[in-house]
Design a protein around this motif. Structure first.
Motif, short mmCIF file in Angstrom:
data_model
loop_
_atom_site.label_atom_id
_atom_site.label_comp_id
_atom_site.label_asym_id
_atom_site.label_seq_id
_atom_site.Cartn_x
_atom_site.Cartn_y
_atom_site.Cartn_z
N UNK A 1 0.85 -1.19 0.00
CA UNK A 1 0.00 0.00 0.00
C UNK A 1 0.89 1.24 0.00
N UNK A 2 0.53 2.20 -0.79
CA UNK A 2 1.31 3.44 -0.87
C UNK A 2 0.85 4.37 0.25
N UNK A 3 1.34 4.09 1.46
CA UNK A 3 0.95 4.84 2.65
C UNK A 3 2.19 5.24 3.43
N UNK B 1 -0.26 7.89 -1.24
CA UNK B 1 1.07 8.40 -1.61
C UNK B 1 1.40 8.15 -3.09
N UNK B 2 0.39 7.81 -3.86
CA UNK B 2 0.59 7.50 -5.28
C UNK B 2 1.26 8.65 -6.03
N UNK C 1 4.49 8.68 -8.49
CA UNK C 1 4.45 9.17 -9.88
C UNK C 1 5.50 10.25 -10.11
N UNK C 2 5.75 11.10 -9.12
CA UNK C 2 6.82 12.10 -9.23
C UNK C 2 8.18 11.42 -9.33
N UNK C 3 8.37 10.35 -8.58
CA UNK C 3 9.61 9.58 -8.62
C UNK C 3 9.83 8.98 -10.01
N UNK D 1 9.68 1.98 -12.65
CA UNK D 1 8.45 1.56 -13.32
C UNK D 1 7.35 1.41 -12.28
N UNK D 2 6.25 2.11 -12.47
CA UNK D 2 5.11 2.02 -11.55
C UNK D 2 4.00 1.23 -12.21
N UNK D 3 3.58 0.14 -11.56
CA UNK D 3 2.56 -0.74 -12.13
C UNK D 3 1.16 -0.46 -11.62
N UNK D 4 1.04 0.31 -10.54
CA UNK D 4 -0.27 0.51 -9.94
C UNK D 4 -0.68 -0.73 -9.16
#
Length: 165
Positions: free
Chosen positions: A27-29, A63-64, A68-70, A78-81
């Motif tokens: 989790x992006x927390x 914190x998504x 995305x900024x990263x 690579x961000x997969x969601x």
């Protein structure tokens, strides 16, 4: 059932290339240490040839936008969601190393999942992960960001596999 979990992976699912793939999933927390993840990625990228490594981030949460900024700032991130649970075994098997940057955990299922598929794990030395990871056996426990970065660089340069560390 981690043996059953491992059976989700098909023999043709290993797409590893010359890049060393480091996976972070969760989790992006704040709890999961997204600020630490960003710091680790930036420090490693500043200290090695970025063509050697690919960072793979899977998950969703508040914190998504930071992730995305990263991605915008680093062409090797690579961000997969959000990734479905039945697709995670293939994702683990496509990577070389799993990292956990959490500030606290109750039980690290992602650590067990990674280990069940042969991935060594680097995590901060906190309750939960420190009950699952035995340093120099199935991964490493570290006490600070500098140690975290050093261990990732060790893996990139020496490429040990699970059971070889």
């Amino acid at each position: 059932d981690f043996v059953g979990y491992r059976n989700f992976v098909h023999s043709s699912s290993n797409f590893k290339n010359n890049k060393y793939k480091v996976l972070w999933a969760g989790r992006l927390t704040e709890q999961k240490g997204i600020d630490r993840l960003k710091q680790v990625i930036n420090l490693v990228n500043d200290s090695i040839n970025k063509d050697k490594i690919e960072w793979v981030i899977a998950g969703d949460g508040e914190k998504k936008n930071e992730v995305l900024d990263l991605v915008k700032m680093n062409n090797n991130v690579k961000y997969l969601g959000f990734v479905l649970v039945n697709e995670m075994p293939m994702l683990y098997s496509d990577c070389n190393l799993f990292i956990s940057t959490s500030y606290w955990e109750s039980f690290g299922y992602s650590i067990l999942e990674a280990n069940s598929l042969g991935l060594p794990v680097i995590s901060f030395n906190i309750p939960g992960p420190n009950e699952l990871i035995k340093s120099n056996v199935n991964g490493y426990l570290v006490d600070n960001v500098d140690e975290f970065v050093d261990k990732i660089k060790y893996f990139i340069n020496s490429r040990p596999k699970f059971g070889q560390i």
